[in-house]
Design an enzyme around this catalytic site. Structure first.
Site, PDB file in Angstrom:
ATOM      1  N   GLY A 154      64.923 -44.959  22.339  1.00 34.60           N
ATOM      2  CA  GLY A 154      64.949 -45.821  21.163  1.00 34.60           C
ATOM      3  C   GLY A 154      66.054 -46.853  21.271  1.00 34.60           C
ATOM      4  O   GLY A 154      66.974 -46.726  22.078  1.00 34.60           O
ATOM      5  N   CYS A 155      65.955 -47.885  20.443  1.00 32.41           N
ATOM      6  CA  CYS A 155      66.923 -48.974  20.506  1.00 32.41           C
ATOM      7  C   CYS A 155      68.298 -48.519  20.029  1.00 32.41           C
ATOM      8  O   CYS A 155      69.298 -48.712  20.722  1.00 32.41           O
ATOM      9  CB  CYS A 155      66.425 -50.178  19.714  1.00 32.41           C
ATOM     10  SG  CYS A 155      65.931 -49.822  18.018  1.00 32.41           S
ATOM     11  N   PHE A 156      68.368 -47.914  18.838  1.00 30.38           N
ATOM     12  CA  PHE A 156      69.664 -47.431  18.357  1.00 30.38           C
ATOM     13  C   PHE A 156      70.267 -46.406  19.325  1.00 30.38           C
ATOM     14  O   PHE A 156      71.453 -46.499  19.663  1.00 30.38           O
ATOM     15  CB  PHE A 156      69.527 -46.805  16.961  1.00 30.38           C
ATOM     16  CG  PHE A 156      69.375 -47.791  15.840  1.00 30.38           C
ATOM     17  CD1 PHE A 156      70.369 -48.725  15.574  1.00 30.38           C
ATOM     18  CD2 PHE A 156      68.247 -47.794  15.028  1.00 30.38           C
ATOM     19  CE1 PHE A 156      70.241 -49.633  14.515  1.00 30.38           C
ATOM     20  CE2 PHE A 156      68.115 -48.691  13.973  1.00 30.38           C
ATOM     21  CZ  PHE A 156      69.112 -49.611  13.715  1.00 30.38           C
ATOM     22  N   PRO A 157      69.481 -45.409  19.771  1.00 28.89           N
ATOM     23  CA  PRO A 157      70.060 -44.432  20.690  1.00 28.89           C
ATOM     24  C   PRO A 157      70.635 -45.056  21.967  1.00 28.89           C
ATOM     25  O   PRO A 157      71.691 -44.631  22.437  1.00 28.89           O
ATOM     26  CB  PRO A 157      68.875 -43.505  20.994  1.00 28.89           C
ATOM     27  CG  PRO A 157      68.059 -43.549  19.750  1.00 28.89           C
ATOM     28  CD  PRO A 157      68.154 -44.987  19.295  1.00 28.89           C
ATOM     29  N   THR A 158      69.979 -46.075  22.505  1.00 28.97           N
ATOM     30  CA  THR A 158      70.512 -46.681  23.727  1.00 28.97           C
ATOM     31  C   THR A 158      71.942 -47.173  23.522  1.00 28.97           C
ATOM     32  O   THR A 158      72.857 -46.856  24.291  1.00 28.97           O
ATOM     33  CB  THR A 158      69.607 -47.842  24.188  1.00 28.97           C
ATOM     34  OG1 THR A 158      68.327 -47.309  24.550  1.00 28.97           O
ATOM     35  CG2 THR A 158      70.193 -48.569  25.396  1.00 28.97           C
TER      36      THR A 158
END
Lengths: 340, 340, 340, 340
Positions: free
Chosen positions: D144-148
């Site tokens: 996911g974008c936030f997790p990256t």
């Protein structure tokens, strides 16, 4: 590999040259100069340009050794160094206004200063109009940002002698005002606002007139606005048909544009009813042109979008470099706009 | 205290009426209607309007009991309910386009629908031009947002028969597109972008023409743009002087504006060289007008700024309400723009 | 009518005082001072404040004659003039940081300068916490913008001894950086960006700690960010429950806030699931507080929104003025937020 | 040249794959699918992708013929088609959340649906952490974008067992909300605003916890915000040192990051005092990490910036594609951020 130097690389156009040339397959930036940043690594100023080893140097023009030199220097400064740079044998692409005028008197009137290098003449670096001259030039004068969008959106109309009056109403992103902070670029003055400026007498008027006037007695006027946008110039061009052409159709106008620009790699004509958008050209060298509508007052509405720092400055400069070096024109410039 | 009802209070103009009337000393909002929000407290829709006790009601027009009724209903919907509302004895201020045209055929052409109430005529609710008619009216038709900025910026020029052609290039904030999400208002489509639309045939063209045409054979054309701004309309008006007036001076033009607007509370003329800005009128009912420049092509550049939701809609509606109620015109509308 | 003077009226907080006081029924601004703008009419600097006749004067503190004086002067400058201003017999509301600290050593550490007026003590001008002290004060020290949003969002948690650690992550509009252009406020550096700054040691940390620490050994940390917003501070406060309170429910937390703030005119608690937004308080003196959620790590998430120039500065200063003058606290401050 | 297909190419991540792959030297996009856009040329949806000849097709998974297939399909849709796509013999890079969890029960809890393909396991497509697994995988699950942004900014801290609690406060551009208009993405709701959402229970919390939890009993919490930005995620990570590590220095922390990421092409560590900015990574696959400060409460502040659509989605997917195809990892991804 050809060697490239950038004189005055501390501003946005310098940063853009570095960004785009970093993926150019045939050239390498070997020198960047700046008086005030002498000795500083490039990423302190251009934080996206990292791990290049490049360091700003304060260098005399005659000491610069490169195949191509970009002068990203202010108006007035370029004409002081270009003669010396040309003597090094390098090809020069100048991004200032100093060499854009066929008639230096026009320059002197609109820029309010004496022109000190009337000897060297620059090819007007709009490849879509002057490719042949650029090919043979040692000095290319890169057009202004507003003129690039304005001229390309209206050129087929004047070339075909259709219109008598053009009102160019342009909206520019704030990067066009440069890297130096001022009241003009203060966030609270720009955000949620629209700032018309030099509403009846912006310098670029004269450059647009030079290119669109020549054909005829067409009256060209221009008003720029700053809008809350980082990059890009959106131009709305309102042109009034000559009496004798009032019966022309939108399709016929579109055909003239297709004829003029059909083979141009960087110019895209929008479909019927499709509006060109800054987001489609952001960060790229492409020009999107649309509009092709005529209203009941005999007004043709044409629209164009460019990235002011790319096709309006550094991208076009690289396009010119490719041409003077005999390279494929689109080399290093094939990346598309950052949408959205 | 007079009682006020708002029909169709769920949109931005409804919210603005509520916001401004909350500090109006002589009226009180007693009813707000909405079919789809029936039973909901107002702050669920307008989160800044809290602790009022107001609840949306789905109510028949004939059941509304108020001294003044605002119809913040869509084009086409207003003419269905206004006759009934007038029969309750209330004064009505309509914010739609339904009653703006002297000639309903123009309405039918530009709005693409039959006009079903040709009996009731609205006073055109631009107090700076039609104050006397508004005073006597039971029905006031509030002007469109673009026309308000466009007409006020050019009226003295046509009234004095100076110009033959006017190109109105307007830039609007996105709240003008209303509260309903769509591709047009999708943040990534608006931010860092400029969106021209209906570039040769926006409906408001006909309303601007109605008001500026009448005087003469002046050709009026109009192109709107959405810019990344929440509120406000910045209008750049490019007018071409008639042959016989080419020697008029900027100062003479300024005098005509001073003569026309000198006593108007809500109109401020900018100093020489001063650019009007949206931030100076944001949230307020003021109109800032500047420009007064003439270029070598005989083009006069005039500029105006309004808040599209206030002077362009709800604020002007309250101004009209004050007039029809015989109150001081600026009551409840004296707050200044939110700058920056 | 009481007379008001504004010392240092050239910045945004000066403009806001003028904007809001222009509709205050009980006071009148009679003097505005500025050294560098001496002799200039106010609208040259604050273009929305027109037709007031006000002109900046460069005036000695002892020559100012007013019932209330606002000092909108920088940190360090206020303490140089406040003693003299108090001697005129006026009440003073200071907007700088100079009088915010009970312990001037904390000031000297965080502001890096000697405190030269240890004699005069200001009441901490957060009426919701210190109304009684303000009522009796001759000098009120208006809180910082970040502290206002941070303290109000967390105060009931520490007052009730619930939490051991608070991480305050605030996002501020750019007007908080003031009217003077710099790289920090250069549009291309702010737009489409998020700028954390002074990430572990912003001055306001000490002011927040002073107000939230006192109760207990709670660890308070703070990181501010500039976001592409003109006005407003959105605060997300992450608080960790003490071991012994891990079973508290969101409803119980809400009750503590209702108890604390239920009667406060300017504080609005959001409904369950409702997020407070800057647009609801923009231009107004209201504070919207929401959140009231607890996650599985024992973290309470609280949210608050204020307009940094109003409740975070000039609006709160007027609220304090109303209190010291014995007027109704909300006078001149009843206008709602500009939404959208 | 390898052939690439994109399933569900109508959204922003599809557009980004097309944009970046258009300059990739070793692969060619040969098929793009979309049910609702069947038969439409690509530029009607992605106006920057012109003259490619690509047309959306509505195609059965088993009919797709490519070396690599990207599934840019929604959560829940991917697991319905991935098994069939793998059977064609293609390598698959999935951009949804369907294959990100080692434990599908966590998926089922946070995504609220049954997982219907427990047979196929995806390598977690964060090459900086899982390069070896990705190399051998047929199915890569793009993070996911936030997790990256969150994982990369905190990973060295948890790997070295330094911290007990991490509060991740992220600010995302609106393109992260996708191409479909809604109230959430309505311009007037986003502009000049900050929108926290799912403040204590966003799905990505579980993905971040999966990657940062494993090492230890560290408590990870997460709150996302939408800010008025088109692209990019700025993450501020507040981590609290374990008692036994309170004497660690900023330089020691920096060394741990250098050790972990020193050889990574796409990760750049900022200089001391340098703040990472979205503008430096905009449009690029780079990650800028900075911060490295510790305050008196034992809090480490770390900052990271990515482009949510590139390193947070399509760029990372191409990086994964390069790895599974045995190509140089940075191929087609070397362009720098669009600054400003």
């Amino acid at each position: 590999m050809k060697n490239v130097a950038i004189v005055g690389a501390s501003g946005y156009t310098g940063g853009e040259l570095l960004r785009m040339l970093s993926v150019h397959p045939e050239v390498e930036v070997t020198e960047i100069t700046s008086r005030k940043l002498d000795g500083q690594p490039v990423h302190k100023t251009h934080p996206h340009i990292r791990d290049t080893g490049l360091v700003f140097k304060d260098k005399k023009p005659s000491d610069i050794d490169a195949d191509v030199i970009f002068t990203a220097t202010p108006h007035g400064a370029s004409m002081k160094i270009v003669p010396e740079l040309l003597e090094t044998g390098a090809k020069v692409v100048d991004l200032s206004g100093d060499y854009r005028y066929r008639n230096t008197e026009v320059y002197e009137k609109w820029y309010g200063m004496k022109h000190t290098d009337k000897k060297n003449k620059g090819a007007f670096g709009l490849p879509e109009l002057y490719r042949d001259e650029i090919e043979k030039a040692n000095l290319v004068s890169n057009p202004g940002c507003f003129p690039t969008g304005a001229i390309l959106s209206s050129y087929p109309l004047v070339k075909n002698d259709l219109v008598e009056k053009i009102v160019i109403d342009s909206k520019s992103g704030v990067s066009g005002a440069g890297v130096t902070p001022s009241g003009t670029t203060h966030y609270p003055n720009i955000a949620d606002n629209v700032n018309p400026y030099k509403i009846s007498a912006h310098r670029h008027t004269s450059e647009i007139q030079q290119e669109l006037h020549g054909f005829d007695d067409v009256k060209v006027s221009f008003t720029p606005h700053l809008v809350p946008v980082n990059r890009g110039i959106q131009t709305t061009s309102h042109s009034f048909l000559k009496e004798e052409h009032l019966d022309i159709t939108p399709d016929e106008i579109r055909s003239l544009y297709e004829e003029e620009y059909g083979d141009e790699y960087f110019i895209k004509l929008m479909d019927e009813g499709e509006i060109p958008h800054l987001s489609s050209v952001r960060g790229s060298n492409f020009v999107h042109i649309g509009g092709f509508e005529i209203d009941e007052t005999g007004r043709i509405v044409m629209l164009s979008c460019i990235d002011n720092l790319v096709k309006g400055a550094s991208g076009q400069a690289i396009q010119n470099m490719n041409i003077v070096l005999g390279l494929k024109e689109q080399l290093g410039l094939q990346h598309l706009g950052i949408y959205p």
